[in-house]
Design a protein around this motif. Structure first.
Motif, PDB file in Angstrom:
ATOM      1  N   GLN A 103       0.827  -1.208   0.000  1.00 43.65           N
ATOM      2  CA  GLN A 103       0.000   0.000   0.000  1.00 43.65           C
ATOM      3  C   GLN A 103       0.862   1.259   0.000  1.00 43.65           C
ATOM      4  OE1 GLN A 103      -2.512  -0.955  -1.043  1.00 43.65           O
ATOM      5  NE2 GLN A 103      -4.040  -1.687   0.371  1.00 43.65           N
ATOM      6  N   LEU A 104       1.957   1.236   0.754  1.00 42.49           N
ATOM      7  CA  LEU A 104       2.873   2.387   0.744  1.00 42.49           C
ATOM      8  C   LEU A 104       3.471   2.596  -0.641  1.00 42.49           C
ATOM      9  CD1 LEU A 104       4.827   2.015   4.106  1.00 42.49           C
ATOM     10  CD2 LEU A 104       3.365   3.916   3.431  1.00 42.49           C
ATOM     11  N   THR A 105       3.834   1.511  -1.296  1.00 37.74           N
ATOM     12  CA  THR A 105       4.385   1.602  -2.643  1.00 37.74           C
ATOM     13  C   THR A 105       3.358   2.176  -3.611  1.00 37.74           C
ATOM     14  OG1 THR A 105       5.827  -0.278  -2.192  1.00 37.74           O
ATOM     15  CG2 THR A 105       5.465   0.289  -4.508  1.00 37.74           C
ATOM     16  N   ARG A 106       2.125   1.712  -3.513  1.00 37.46           N
ATOM     17  CA  ARG A 106       1.059   2.239  -4.374  1.00 37.46           C
ATOM     18  C   ARG A 106       0.865   3.737  -4.158  1.00 37.46           C
ATOM     19  NH1 ARG A 106      -4.193  -0.063  -3.318  1.00 37.46           N
ATOM     20  NH2 ARG A 106      -4.798   1.031  -5.203  1.00 37.46           N
ATOM     21  N   ALA A 107       0.851   4.161  -2.883  1.00 36.92           N
ATOM     22  CA  ALA A 107       0.667   5.588  -2.581  1.00 36.92           C
ATOM     23  C   ALA A 107       1.843   6.406  -3.100  1.00 36.92           C
ATOM     24  CB  ALA A 107       0.503   5.778  -1.075  1.00 36.92           C
ATOM     25  N   TYR A 108       3.059   5.892  -2.953  1.00 35.91           N
ATOM     26  CA  TYR A 108       4.258   6.593  -3.431  1.00 35.91           C
ATOM     27  C   TYR A 108       4.231   6.729  -4.949  1.00 35.91           C
ATOM     28  CZ  TYR A 108       9.127   7.483  -4.586  1.00 35.91           C
ATOM     29  OH  TYR A 108      10.275   8.014  -5.107  1.00 35.91           O
ATOM     30  N   LEU A 109       3.925   5.645  -5.648  1.00 39.26           N
ATOM     31  CA  LEU A 109       3.884   5.689  -7.112  1.00 39.26           C
ATOM     32  C   LEU A 109       2.791   6.624  -7.614  1.00 39.26           C
ATOM     33  CD1 LEU A 109       4.504   1.926  -7.964  1.00 39.26           C
ATOM     34  CD2 LEU A 109       6.120   3.843  -8.133  1.00 39.26           C
ATOM     35  N   PHE A 110       1.656   6.663  -6.910  1.00 43.34           N
ATOM     36  CA  PHE A 110       0.577   7.582  -7.281  1.00 43.34           C
ATOM     37  C   PHE A 110       1.039   9.030  -7.128  1.00 43.34           C
ATOM     38  CE2 PHE A 110      -3.033  10.258  -6.085  1.00 43.34           C
ATOM     39  CZ  PHE A 110      -3.826  10.101  -7.211  1.00 43.34           C
ATOM     40  N   LYS A 111       1.719   9.304  -6.008  1.00 45.24           N
ATOM     41  CA  LYS A 111       2.200  10.667  -5.775  1.00 45.24           C
ATOM     42  C   LYS A 111       3.203  11.082  -6.852  1.00 45.24           C
ATOM     43  CE  LYS A 111       4.462  13.589  -2.399  1.00 45.24           C
ATOM     44  NZ  LYS A 111       5.201  13.683  -1.147  1.00 45.24           N
ATOM     45  N   LYS A 112       4.108  10.188  -7.201  1.00 39.81           N
ATOM     46  CA  LYS A 112       5.096  10.495  -8.249  1.00 39.81           C
ATOM     47  C   LYS A 112       4.412  10.716  -9.596  1.00 39.81           C
ATOM     48  CE  LYS A 112       8.825  10.645  -6.021  1.00 39.81           C
ATOM     49  NZ  LYS A 112       9.495  11.933  -5.871  1.00 39.81           N
ATOM     50  N   GLU A 113       3.396   9.937  -9.893  1.00 39.70           N
ATOM     51  CA  GLU A 113       2.647  10.101 -11.147  1.00 39.70           C
ATOM     52  C   GLU A 113       1.947  11.451 -11.185  1.00 39.70           C
ATOM     53  OE1 GLU A 113      -1.269   8.137 -13.156  1.00 39.70           O
ATOM     54  OE2 GLU A 113       0.142   6.777 -12.179  1.00 39.70           O
ATOM     55  N   GLN A 114       1.362  11.856 -10.062  1.00 43.91           N
ATOM     56  CA  GLN A 114       0.696  13.157  -9.981  1.00 43.91           C
ATOM     57  C   GLN A 114       1.711  14.291 -10.168  1.00 43.91           C
ATOM     58  OE1 GLN A 114      -2.315  11.725 -10.487  1.00 43.91           O
ATOM     59  NE2 GLN A 114      -3.027  13.578  -9.508  1.00 43.91           N
ATOM     60  N   GLU A 115       2.894  14.145  -9.592  1.00 48.70           N
ATOM     61  CA  GLU A 115       3.933  15.165  -9.740  1.00 48.70           C
ATOM     62  C   GLU A 115       4.377  15.283 -11.198  1.00 48.70           C
ATOM     63  OE1 GLU A 115       6.992  14.067  -6.981  1.00 48.70           O
ATOM     64  OE2 GLU A 115       5.860  14.748  -5.246  1.00 48.70           O
ATOM     65  N   LYS A 116       4.491  14.128 -11.889  1.00 50.55           N
ATOM     66  CA  LYS A 116       4.862  14.157 -13.308  1.00 50.55           C
ATOM     67  C   LYS A 116       3.807  14.856 -14.138  1.00 50.55           C
ATOM     68  CE  LYS A 116       7.738  10.030 -13.718  1.00 50.55           C
ATOM     69  NZ  LYS A 116       7.835   8.690 -14.319  1.00 50.55           N
ATOM     70  N   LYS A 117       2.535  14.573 -13.856  1.00 51.86           N
ATOM     71  CA  LYS A 117       1.446  15.214 -14.585  1.00 51.86           C
ATOM     72  C   LYS A 117       1.451  16.716 -14.359  1.00 51.86           C
ATOM     73  CE  LYS A 117      -1.747  11.308 -14.800  1.00 51.86           C
ATOM     74  NZ  LYS A 117      -3.039  10.780 -14.353  1.00 51.86           N
ATOM     75  N   LEU A 118       1.681  17.117 -13.112  1.00 53.84           N
ATOM     76  CA  LEU A 118       1.721  18.534 -12.774  1.00 53.84           C
ATOM     77  C   LEU A 118       2.889  19.215 -13.482  1.00 53.84           C
ATOM     78  CD1 LEU A 118       0.443  20.815 -11.124  1.00 53.84           C
ATOM     79  CD2 LEU A 118       1.947  20.181  -9.244  1.00 53.84           C
ATOM     80  N   ALA A 119       4.055  18.551 -13.500  1.00 55.39           N
ATOM     81  CA  ALA A 119       5.218  19.112 -14.179  1.00 55.39           C
ATOM     82  C   ALA A 119       4.981  19.223 -15.684  1.00 55.39           C
ATOM     83  CB  ALA A 119       6.440  18.244 -13.902  1.00 55.39           C
ATOM     84  N   ALA A 120       4.311  18.236 -16.259  1.00 55.78           N
ATOM     85  CA  ALA A 120       4.014  18.270 -17.686  1.00 55.78           C
ATOM     86  C   ALA A 120       3.056  19.403 -17.998  1.00 55.78           C
ATOM     87  CB  ALA A 120       3.423  16.937 -18.138  1.00 55.78           C
ATOM     88  N   LEU A 121       2.081  19.669 -17.145  1.00 62.75           N
ATOM     89  CA  LEU A 121       1.149  20.779 -17.351  1.00 62.75           C
ATOM     90  C   LEU A 121       1.871  22.115 -17.256  1.00 62.75           C
ATOM     91  CD1 LEU A 121      -2.050  19.674 -15.391  1.00 62.75           C
ATOM     92  CD2 LEU A 121      -1.812  19.976 -17.850  1.00 62.75           C
ATOM     93  N   GLU A 122       2.798  22.231 -16.308  1.00 57.27           N
ATOM     94  CA  GLU A 122       3.540  23.485 -16.158  1.00 57.27           C
ATOM     95  C   GLU A 122       4.479  23.718 -17.341  1.00 57.27           C
ATOM     96  OE1 GLU A 122       5.453  23.432 -12.363  1.00 57.27           O
ATOM     97  OE2 GLU A 122       3.563  23.603 -11.275  1.00 57.27           O
ATOM     98  N   ASP A 123       5.056  22.637 -17.875  1.00 58.98           N
ATOM     99  CA  ASP A 123       5.937  22.755 -19.038  1.00 58.98           C
ATOM    100  C   ASP A 123       5.149  23.127 -20.290  1.00 58.98           C
ATOM    101  OD1 ASP A 123       8.133  22.147 -17.545  1.00 58.98           O
ATOM    102  OD2 ASP A 123       8.231  20.036 -18.154  1.00 58.98           O
ATOM    103  N   ALA A 124       3.902  22.722 -20.363  1.00 57.51           N
ATOM    104  CA  ALA A 124       3.061  23.009 -21.538  1.00 57.51           C
ATOM    105  C   ALA A 124       2.657  24.478 -21.572  1.00 57.51           C
ATOM    106  CB  ALA A 124       1.834  22.113 -21.517  1.00 57.51           C
ATOM    107  N   LYS A 125       2.731  25.152 -20.447  1.00 52.93           N
ATOM    108  CA  LYS A 125       2.316  26.560 -20.396  1.00 52.93           C
ATOM    109  C   LYS A 125       3.313  27.472 -21.002  1.00 52.93           C
ATOM    110  CE  LYS A 125      -0.632  26.222 -16.386  1.00 52.93           C
ATOM    111  NZ  LYS A 125      -0.893  26.669 -15.060  1.00 52.93           N
TER     112      LYS A 125
END
Length: 125
Positions: A103-125
């Motif tokens: 469960q900790l691994t799942r939560a960590y991977l989810f957080k990293k995925e969200q950070e990547k999505k956020l970074a991709a959105l900021e780079d697209a701006k």
């Protein structure tokens, strides 16, 4: 009163234990003791952890999973140090640690995925 009821139940059950199971029945961590029943009921935590695999990763509690993982590791070690060694306690705590680490691994991977999505959105701006 409760201990009298317990002794009556155990004395009655003693008569029905098959000869091959008598050593387990009379073991220091056998069904006549709390050292057997506490781990049996603790399997509920493992079942709950496994049922959480169906839960979306954004709903997982990192604090809860972390504390379950830590206690699983600590109690696994303890169960091998005490006399008599309690293999039932060891196995349930090992599974508590494993299921919560998943469960900790799942939560960590989810957080990293969200950070990547956020970074991709900021780079697209």
């Amino acid at each position: 009163m409760a201990s009298a009821v317990y002794r009556t139940i155990i004395t009655t059950a003693d008569k029905f234990v098959p000869p091959k199971l008598v050593p387990l029945w009379n073991h220091a961590a056998g069904p006549k003791t709390i050292f057997f029943w506490a781990p049996v009921f603790k399997w509920g935590l493992v079942i709950a952890g496994l049922s959480d695999l169906a839960r979306p990763a954004d709903q997982l509690s990192v604090a809860q999973s972390g504390s379950l993982c830590a206690t699983g590791i600590i109690w696994s070690r303890y169960s091998l140090v005490i006399i008599p060694k309690n293999w039932g306690l060891f196995s349930v705590n090992l599974f508590v640690a494993l299921s919560s680490s998943v469960q900790l691994t799942r939560a960590y991977l989810f957080k990293k995925e969200q950070e990547k999505k956020l970074a991709a959105l900021e780079d697209a701006k």
